[in-house]
Design an enzyme around this catalytic site. Structure first.
Site, PDB file in Angstrom:
ATOM      1  N   ASP A  71       0.864  -1.179   0.000  1.00  0.00           N
ATOM      2  CA  ASP A  71       0.000   0.000   0.000  1.00  0.00           C
ATOM      3  C   ASP A  71       0.905   1.236   0.000  1.00  0.00           C
ATOM      4  O   ASP A  71       2.133   1.149   0.128  1.00  0.00           O
ATOM      5  CB  ASP A  71      -0.979  -0.017   1.183  1.00  0.00           C
ATOM      6  CG  ASP A  71      -2.209   0.864   0.908  1.00  0.00           C
ATOM      7  OD1 ASP A  71      -2.157   1.686  -0.030  1.00  0.00           O
ATOM      8  OD2 ASP A  71      -3.203   0.763   1.640  1.00  0.00           O
TER       9      ASP A  71
HETATM   10  C1  NOJ Z   1      -3.913   4.032   0.076  1.00  0.00           C
HETATM   11  C2  NOJ Z   1      -5.129   3.182   0.210  1.00  0.00           C
HETATM   12  O1  NOJ Z   1      -5.090   2.476   1.428  1.00  0.00           O
HETATM   13  C3  NOJ Z   1      -5.309   2.190  -0.920  1.00  0.00           C
HETATM   14  O2  NOJ Z   1      -6.587   1.612  -0.793  1.00  0.00           O
HETATM   15  C4  NOJ Z   1      -5.132   2.858  -2.241  1.00  0.00           C
HETATM   16  O3  NOJ Z   1      -5.333   1.902  -3.268  1.00  0.00           O
HETATM   17  C5  NOJ Z   1      -3.750   3.439  -2.309  1.00  0.00           C
HETATM   18  N1  NOJ Z   1      -3.616   4.479  -1.281  1.00  0.00           N
HETATM   19  C6  NOJ Z   1      -3.426   4.055  -3.664  1.00  0.00           C
HETATM   20  O4  NOJ Z   1      -4.111   5.240  -3.834  1.00  0.00           O
END
Ligand code: NOJ
Length: 785
Positions: free
Chosen positions: A303
């Site tokens: 993430d």
């Molecule tokens: C953080 C989020 O937790 C995730 O769900 C998302 O896909 C990513 N950022 C990318 O934007």
């Protein structure tokens, strides 16, 4: 063995004997079987190409494939880098995200294809969570339709629009089990139940990835966040998580396993720590479960900066240690933190990371790039882009999806008359009041993709079109946060001059729902509760339309307002879908996928809980305990245990009667069920067939989601008081009776036992076919040795 769990569940799904459901819009592109997608991830010819390319790569180019940056609007703290073109030229970047147009995609891709040594295409990703430009209801709303086919069709539209913009990878579906309404990200997933979650996870993957991943209108799915993220302590986003292995396997893993089994090309590791180990550095979940048990062959992406966050978690004292731990645990690609870029090459040269491990991670990345056909078709067709958006059939699907997502929570009579909803043509003048009544931005929900407020038809616009301007009086009444006495006074005046009031209240999005939007208070924000109480005091019939990314605690409203509809955030077709529902052209059929709390103190709240040693049975929990029998049980002294509305609950404008529950066997053998589950000759035959007769006793046609629940007693590990084991959405004409039949295979009786083995044990079984998780007549059977 774990693989069997999901495969058998699929079999069970197919076995469910469906009654005909209303005809649904046909898609131009058909949806694939999981098998086709899986094999397209790793066929022999593309594996050969992967190996051949790998042989040519220098170490720094290999590392480059594992590096990903956000080159567009950031969705979190960034690295401050902007020199992507230069890095791409040097082969130092494998993927970019947050780029949203075909032109931009092609510009970066041209650098990779024409100016880098090995011409390896970039992979472009984006958060397309419930639509790209055609925004559908938020996933929590979409799940409330209990309709995998609908989910797959919305995902297909999202795939067509996304791919037309050159983006071939979505960070979706979010398949986290969410049992706590304080957690803002509950909005992004399919709710609290693993069975429903698994069914919808498969549907999303099918929809996104289509028949073939290399078709130009297919995009790679990315189930997230692996794993346990939804169990954040206190419902506070990014917080630590403690889940036993048993609970992890039985409740939190099934939707992920289903997504992987459906052929998901990628997966995202989560931010949270799980039992002390950050999930983005957990070999147990990423290697043991994901790769060894499930055979996942695609990309594990971190993430956003979750690799760097290992330092804050306290398991790494510098960036190099964070990169080493995440990488060795099984995170292939580093989203944004830049730590693989800065450290991985050195870690290999110093012997701390074997180059073979880098090769393996690069294989995962190249495999997906080949599977997507990027080597052959690296560029987006810029002429396809504009025409792909907001197609009439996409908008029509958005309206259907919104209508099916609404959950009618209450529909009482006004002054002892007929139920307030649906309104009739003779309803007179309608006061439309509330900060969400003429709203176009919030209707898109959180993670609105490329959805634009100007694409939204608001409730006010649609209502005015439907009944004419003479019959609508609008007043905002208050802001969601803030507002003035003048606004409220104007709303009261408008209410008093009208025959009925439609109140549109709730949260704003994305500020109060979605990522980084956990709430400790779950009431209506700002002055909305005050406004509501004043409007009700006018004595006019009130219809409350609630917009939120989670259930809200509204004890007063639910007692005093005659009609309440949970509308979630419905997307671009919010207005038409709401108006058709309010006037009865669409009959509400959504059912809750999360338990609706009476008060925040009940959270986490979920129906598939354990019984405890001191369950509150036959005790009045509406008042404080009066004696020791009432006190020393598992209860609150100041709140009931039960939710305001249970999982699976939702009303209709018609009514359904359930009767004649029948089961074809009363005894089963654990030995033969286990043979069926684990034996070489596993068959698709049903262990039992259970049915009920359901009648539409009202005067309107309606869809009913019929639910099958199972409870097992006498097992080595305590099992939930009920567990969803099947569901069917069935359409009924007025007065029609249908026999709804479920065929349950061995997996319907299996669970993760005390040795964490998925297996059937001797047990006393209770089954229900019911309209929600709290009711229904039951049948019993015995599983013997
Ligand atoms: C953080 C989020 O937790 C995730 O769900 C998302 O896909 C990513 N950022 C990318 O934007």
């Amino acid at each position: 063995m774990a693989n069997l769990l999901i495969r058998s569940a699929v079999v069970a799904c197919l076995l469910v004997c469906c009654q005909p459901v209303p005809a649904q819009t046909k898609l131009s592109t058909s949806i694939s079987s999981p098998v086709a997608v899986r094999s397209s991830l790793s066929n022999a010819a593309s594996e050969k190409k992967v190996e051949a390319l790998l042989q040519k790569m220098k170490l720094e180019e290999k590392v480059g494939q594992l590096v990903q940056y956000s080159a567009g609007q950031p969705t979190g703290p960034g690295t401050g880098r902007t020199d992507y073109e230069d890095m791409i030229r040097k082969g130092e970047v494998g993927a970019l995200f947050n780029i949203t147009t075909a032109r931009q995609v092609n510009e970066y891709q041209r650098v990779a294809m024409e100016q880098s040594r090995l011409h390896i295409p970039l992979l472009f990703g984006l958060d397309v969570i419930h639509g790209f430009r055609t925004e559908f209801p938020i996933p929590l709303g979409l799940a409330s339709a209990w309709d995998p086919d609908l989910v797959a069709r919305t995902a297909r539209v999202a795939a067509r629009e996304t791919s037309a913009s050159g983006v071939r990878w979505t960070f979706s579906p979010m398949v986290d089990i969410a049992r706590d309404a304080r957690w803002g990200r509950m909005a992004e997933g399919s709710g609290e139940d693993p069975y429903l979650g698994a069914a919808l996870a498969r549907a999303y993957v099918r929809g996104y990835q289509g028949e073939r991943l290399d078709a130009p209108d297919s995009i790679a799915a990315c189930p997230k966040h692996f794993v346990g993220y939804g169990a954040a302590e206190g419902g506070r986003d990014y917080n630590s998580v403690e889940i036993s292995e048993h609970t992890l396997r039985q409740f939190y893993l099934p939707p992920f396993h289903a997504a992987i089994d459906a052929g998901a090309a990628t997966l995202m590791s989560s931010f949270n720590s799980l039992n002390g180990v950050p999930a983005s550095a957990s070999p147990f979940t990423l290697k043991q479960i994901l790769r060894r048990e499930w055979g996942f062959a695609g990309i594990v992406d971190s993430d956003f900066t979750s690799v760097a966050e290992l330092v804050a978690h306290g398991i790494a004292n510098d960036g190099a240690a964070a990169a080493r731990k995440a990488f060795l645990a099984g995170v292939d690609m580093d989203m944004v933190s830049s730590l693989y870029h800065e450290n991985l090459e050195h870690l290999v040269r110093s012997g701390e990371v074997p180059e073979a491990a880098v090769d393996e991670a690069v294989r995962h990345v190249l495999r997906i790039k080949f599977a997507l056909g990027l080597f052959e078709q690296p560029y987006a067709d810029e002429t396809r882009e504009a025409g792909a958006m907001l197609q009439p059939e996409s908008l029509s699907l958005a309206r259907t999806a919104a209508e099916r997502s609404f959950v009618l929570l209450k529909n009482a009579g006004f002054s002892a008359g007929a139920p307030v909803l649906p309104l009739s043509a003779e309803s007179g003048v309608i006061a439309l009041v509330g900060p969400l009544a003429d709203d176009s931005k919030d209707m898109l929900g959180s993670w609105a993709g490329q959805g634009r407020p100007e694409d939204v038809i608001t409730l006010r616009t649609a209502l005015t079109q439907r009944v004419g301007a003479d019959h609508v009086r609008y007043a905002k009444g208050t802001e969601i946060i803030g507002g003035s006495d003048e606004q409220s006074a104007e709303a009261l005046k408008v209410a008093e001059q009208s025959d009925v009031v439609i109140l549109a209240l709730g949260e704003n999005a994305p500020e109060m729902t979605g990522e980084a939007a956990s709430r400790a208070h779950l009431g209506l924000p700002g002055r909305q509760e005050q406004l509501l109480e004043k409007i009700v005091a006018t004595g006019k019939p009130v219809v409350l339309l609630l917009f939120s990314g989670r259930p809200l605690t509204l004890p007063w409203a639910l007692e005093h307002v005659p009609a309440v509809l949970a509308a979630w955030f419905p997307g671009v077709q919010a207005g038409p879908a709401l108006v058709r529902t309010v006037f009865g052209e669409a009959n509400p059929s959504g059912k809750l996928v999360v338990s609706w709390p009476r008060s925040v103190g009940q959270e986490p709240l979920y129906y598939d809980a354990l019984n405890t040693g001191r369950p509150a049975v036959n005790i009045d929990l509406t008042r404080p305990p009066k004696n020791t029998e009432e006190k020393y049980i598992s209860r609150y002294i100041d709140e009931q245990n039960s939710p305001q509305f249970p999982f699976g609950y939702g009303l209709s404008y018609t009514e359904f009667r359930y009767g004649n529950l029948q089961i074809d066997k009363t005894q089963l053998s654990a030995k033969s069920l286990n043979h069926n589950l684990h034996g070489g000759e596993r068959t698709a035959s049903a262990a039992i067939v259970v049915s009920a007769e359901i009648t539409n006793t009202g005067t309107r046609p309606g869809d009913e989601t019929v639910q099958l629940y199972v409870q097992l007693r006498g097992t080595s590990v305590a099992q939930p008081v009920r567990a969803l084991s099947g569901f069917q959405r069935v359409g009924f004409a007025p007065g029609e009776t249908k026999k709804v039949t479920f065929a349950l295979g061995a997996e319907g009786f299996a669970f993760w036992n005390e040795q964490n083995k998925f297996s059937v044990e001797p047990a006393r079984v209770t089954l229900w076919i019911s309209p929600d998780s709290s009711r229904g007549s039951e049948a019993t059977l015995q599983i013997t040795d």
